[in-house]
Design an enzyme around this catalytic site. Sequence first.
Site, PDB file in Angstrom:
ATOM      1  CE  LYS A 166       0.334   6.649  -2.134  1.00 14.68           C
ATOM      2  NZ  LYS A 166      -0.867   7.320  -1.586  1.00 14.68           N
ATOM      3  N   GLY A 216       0.809  -1.204   0.000  1.00  9.40           N
ATOM      4  CA  GLY A 216       0.000   0.000   0.000  1.00  9.40           C
ATOM      5  C   GLY A 216       0.851   1.266   0.000  1.00  9.40           C
ATOM      6  CB  SER A 217      -0.023   4.703   1.006  1.00  6.29           C
ATOM      7  OG  SER A 217      -1.121   4.816   0.121  1.00  6.29           O
ATOM      8  CB  THR A 218       4.242   1.737   3.679  1.00  4.30           C
ATOM      9  OG1 THR A 218       4.033   0.465   3.051  1.00  4.30           O
ATOM     10  CG2 THR A 218       3.314   1.876   4.873  1.00  4.30           C
TER      11      THR A 218
END
Length: 496
Positions: free
Chosen positions: A221, A217-219
């Site tokens: 990013k 997920g967004s980790t």
Amino acid sequence: MNRPLRRIAVFCGVLVLALLVRVTWVQFVQADQLANDDHNRRVKIEAYSYPLGNIIVGGKPITGSVETSGDFRYKRTYTDGAMYAPVTGYARQAAGETMLEGVYKKVLNGKDDRLFFNRARGMLTGEKPRGGDVLTTISEKAQKAAYKGLTDLHATGAVVALDPRSGKVLALASTPSYDPSVFAGLSGSEGEKYLALDRDKAKPMNNRALREIYPPGSTFKVLTAAAALEHGLVTDINASSGAPAPYTLPQTRTQVGNDVAGAPCDKASLKTGMQWSCNNVFLDAAHKLGTGKMRETAEKFGFNEEHFIPVRSAVSGYPGKLDQPQTALTGMGQGSLTSTPLQMAMVAAGIANNGKVMKPYLVEELRGPDLSTIEKVDPQPLHPDAPQAVSESTAKKVQEMMEYTVSDGTASKAKIDGVTVGGKTGTAQHGANVNDERPYAWFVSYAKLPDGSSPVAVAVFVDPKDMDIPRSEIAGGKLGGPIAKSVMQAVLNVSG
């Protein structure tokens, strides 16, 4: 001697010679192989005829041995067994060993070649055999904070904490867990308990910190931002990205929105995109970078390879062949991208260590029964020939964004009074149709000392499938942030 008798005599001589050759082969060539065969019951009986050495945390043994009746005189015991099971594994008389118990079983049972002189001295003096000890890097306080955080949530999940400066594993927790003591022996009831755990749908014996892979997920990013800076796609983290919100995946009509209502994501800068976890900014960055540059950066942080700490960790994967929409999706940690919690802790640790990724390790020292050191682990870069995953300049810019995300963004749950903290939230969709299942919650963070160095980086993974909370409450900041904070506080020995 007539011919028939002569033939019989020759034949018998050949048989005797063949027998002698076979006996010699077994005794001198196959001796070690047979002596170490897992199915050799005599070897197991001998190994459990005296107490095994211990696995040590913070100077204290978390394993032990208790005397029993029967062929196997001693069996293994565990202190806080469920909390430390992902570290120790188990030593089961009926079925062998796993994790550290398995990797270092010859040290623990005293059969390691480096303990030969200890065994020889024991034979001369009549001293009872003893095994060596395995001294881990685990911090007792950090491990307790990690395990308590997960169990207080009644969550399926994992926590990994590293010292970014050295690669030491400070915490390694996985829930639900199990107590290895309950099936360490040979009794029928212990066998039933093992089978019950093995069949449990909650999979308590799975090591989620090391052996399970999930979309990060967004980790992820954090890594996308590092790739964009390192490859020159972004030079000013405060400049507009030009990426519209919602964002249309390349070559499709599929639009991807953002999760934070009202967030200023349209054409946001990389820094604002990190602050509010704007999908459009990172989808666009990954698309413009392309598969090759994204994968190259991911591999420098440890993706696409096994890690041995010395327990084996599963491979976190950045695929080699992706089309344009799939590549874009990896920018926000989705698509066919997968990661272990260990791997995401390594990403956070590498950024915190100014771009240098250290090889994670769980064991500090192997010690003989006479307390002599037989092996000591020295910290080393993950890739010695290229220790910098990204430049120090790139890492410091990512740190600035992560720290801003904690102070003024979605990662505020990790704030610690008087301590500089960087963090990133993550909510990962999964399932056959992406949203079929409740999303995973992730959180990665690090804390800094006044001199700018970081003694701790943390990755928290939570699978809320069995948690009694509404879907709207499933978010990395809400579920993972407080756990990461408590682990960092335990390492720093601070409150607030």
